[in-house]
Design a protein around this motif. Structure first.
Motif, short mmCIF file in Angstrom:
data_model
loop_
_atom_site.label_atom_id
_atom_site.label_comp_id
_atom_site.label_asym_id
_atom_site.label_seq_id
_atom_site.Cartn_x
_atom_site.Cartn_y
_atom_site.Cartn_z
N PRO A 13 14.72 27.73 -31.39
CA PRO A 13 14.57 26.31 -31.76
C PRO A 13 15.85 25.50 -31.62
CG PRO A 13 13.44 27.69 -33.35
CD PRO A 13 14.19 28.62 -32.44
N ARG A 14 17.01 26.10 -31.91
CA ARG A 14 18.25 25.34 -31.83
C ARG A 14 18.79 25.25 -30.42
NH1 ARG A 14 18.27 21.82 -35.38
NH2 ARG A 14 20.53 21.70 -35.61
N ASP A 15 18.03 25.78 -29.45
CA ASP A 15 18.32 25.54 -28.04
C ASP A 15 17.37 24.48 -27.47
OD1 ASP A 15 20.41 27.40 -27.85
OD2 ASP A 15 19.02 29.05 -27.52
N ILE A 16 16.65 23.80 -28.35
CA ILE A 16 15.75 22.72 -27.96
C ILE A 16 16.34 21.39 -28.42
CG2 ILE A 16 13.42 21.77 -28.13
CD1 ILE A 16 12.46 24.60 -28.91
N PHE A 17 16.46 20.45 -27.50
CA PHE A 17 16.99 19.12 -27.80
C PHE A 17 15.85 18.12 -27.63
CE2 PHE A 17 20.50 21.75 -26.85
CZ PHE A 17 21.62 21.22 -27.47
N VAL A 18 15.48 17.45 -28.71
CA VAL A 18 14.41 16.45 -28.68
C VAL A 18 15.07 15.08 -28.74
CG1 VAL A 18 12.37 15.55 -29.85
CG2 VAL A 18 12.80 18.02 -29.79
N ILE A 19 14.87 14.28 -27.69
CA ILE A 19 15.56 13.00 -27.55
C ILE A 19 14.55 11.86 -27.67
CG2 ILE A 19 17.13 11.62 -26.15
CD1 ILE A 19 17.76 14.15 -24.55
N GLY A 20 14.81 10.92 -28.58
CA GLY A 20 13.90 9.80 -28.73
C GLY A 20 14.55 8.63 -29.43
N ASP A 21 13.81 7.54 -29.52
CA ASP A 21 14.38 6.29 -30.04
C ASP A 21 13.77 5.85 -31.36
OD1 ASP A 21 12.31 3.70 -29.01
OD2 ASP A 21 11.97 5.75 -28.35
N THR A 22 12.98 6.71 -32.02
CA THR A 22 12.35 6.32 -33.28
C THR A 22 12.53 7.42 -34.33
OG1 THR A 22 10.18 7.34 -32.92
CG2 THR A 22 10.55 5.15 -31.94
N PRO A 23 12.37 7.06 -35.61
CA PRO A 23 12.38 8.09 -36.65
C PRO A 23 11.32 9.16 -36.44
CG PRO A 23 12.70 5.93 -37.64
CD PRO A 23 12.38 5.69 -36.18
N ALA A 24 10.19 8.80 -35.82
CA ALA A 24 9.14 9.79 -35.56
C ALA A 24 9.61 10.87 -34.60
CB ALA A 24 7.89 9.11 -35.02
N ASP A 25 10.46 10.51 -33.65
CA ASP A 25 11.01 11.50 -32.73
C ASP A 25 11.92 12.48 -33.48
OD1 ASP A 25 10.12 10.45 -30.01
OD2 ASP A 25 11.14 8.69 -30.80
N ILE A 26 12.69 11.94 -34.41
CA ILE A 26 13.58 12.79 -35.21
C ILE A 26 12.75 13.74 -36.06
CG2 ILE A 26 15.35 12.78 -37.00
CD1 ILE A 26 16.12 9.92 -35.94
N GLN A 27 11.70 13.22 -36.69
CA GLN A 27 10.82 14.07 -37.49
C GLN A 27 10.16 15.15 -36.64
OE1 GLN A 27 10.08 14.72 -40.59
NE2 GLN A 27 8.49 16.17 -39.92
N ALA A 28 9.76 14.79 -35.42
CA ALA A 28 9.12 15.77 -34.54
C ALA A 28 10.08 16.88 -34.15
CB ALA A 28 8.58 15.08 -33.30
N ALA A 29 11.36 16.56 -34.03
CA ALA A 29 12.37 17.60 -33.79
C ALA A 29 12.51 18.49 -35.02
CB ALA A 29 13.71 16.96 -33.45
N ARG A 30 12.57 17.86 -36.19
CA ARG A 30 12.70 18.62 -37.44
C ARG A 30 11.52 19.58 -37.65
NH1 ARG A 30 17.26 17.75 -37.33
NH2 ARG A 30 18.39 16.00 -38.25
#
Length: 235
Positions: A178-195
């Protein structure tokens, strides 16, 4: 903070959002939704006042159509036909709209594609068919993203990062930490989806979410735009 879990030589999965991250599409998605919803459901609900940021197309339909008696399960049974309908309308009107790549995107993709240990992908609230159209409008090659999970596949964005992770492991025939996965986005929902999958959450300030809302969501990294990504990505 990212760093402790990184493993030299491991496959790195880089998952991009589309709107506000890779490109800006100037309203074609909303108009295509309007036409497809009218055709398939006979109403657009409160489409004009609905904020799309971070949501999936399935989730957007569920929210807009709930007051008209549609459940999320009802939307799920219609979503593939809706996807085809929306793509048809988007193709019909694309000549009247522009989509522009955001700063640093092409150079970053070229750098990632040059590395054998990196797998680029898409996690987007757009349906798969309309995501492809938007990418092509902004001069991206959809084939540059061999992994994808899209907004017709779940009403919940968190599900899409899990699905992309699963597909990436099947594609690479490797276990991706999982910590080799980078999720890039422009909204709080993208951050939550990474979490949701314990991935590295990278927020960019090129979309519509205010900086303070991104900071409040506590991404691992907050970038002005994608020109800064390689500075925080392992060499």
């Amino acid at each position: 903070m990212w760093g402790q879990g990184f493993r030299v030589g491991a496959v790195k999965l880089v998952l991009f959002d589309i709107d506000g991250t890779l490109l800006i599409s100037q309203g074609i998605g909303r108009e295509a939704k309007r036409r497809a919803m009218t055709e398939r459901f006979g109403t657009v609900g409160d489409l004009d006042n609905h904020a799309f940021g971070g949501q999936t197309d399935w989730g957007i339909l569920a929210a807009l159509l709930a007051p008209h008696g549609y459940s999320s399960a009802d939307i799920g049974s219609e979503i593939l036909d809706y996807q085809a309908c929306m793509a048809r309308h988007m193709k019909a009107i694309r000549g009247g709209y522009s989509a522009n790549a955001l700063p640093g995107t092409f150079a970053l993709l070229a750098a990632l594609q040059a590395r054998a240990d990196v797998l680029p992908g898409i996690v987007s609230g757009n349906t798969g068919a309309t995501a492809r159209i938007k990418l092509e409008m902004a001069s991206f090659d959809p084939a540059a993203f061999p992994i994808g999970a899209y907004g017709h596949e779940s009403p919940r964005r968190d599900d899409l990062t899990r699905l992309a992770w699963q597909r990436a492991q099947e594609h690479s025939q490797a276990t991706i930490h999982p910590r080799d996965i980078f999720v890039i986005g422009d909204t709080p929902a993208d951050i939550q989806a990474a979490r949701a999958i314990d991935a590295v959450a990278v927020a960019v300030e090129t979309g519509y979410a205010p900086r303070q809302s991104l900071l409040k969501s506590q991404p691992d990294f907050l970038l002005a735009d994608l020109r800064e990504f390689l500075a925080i990505f392992p060499a």
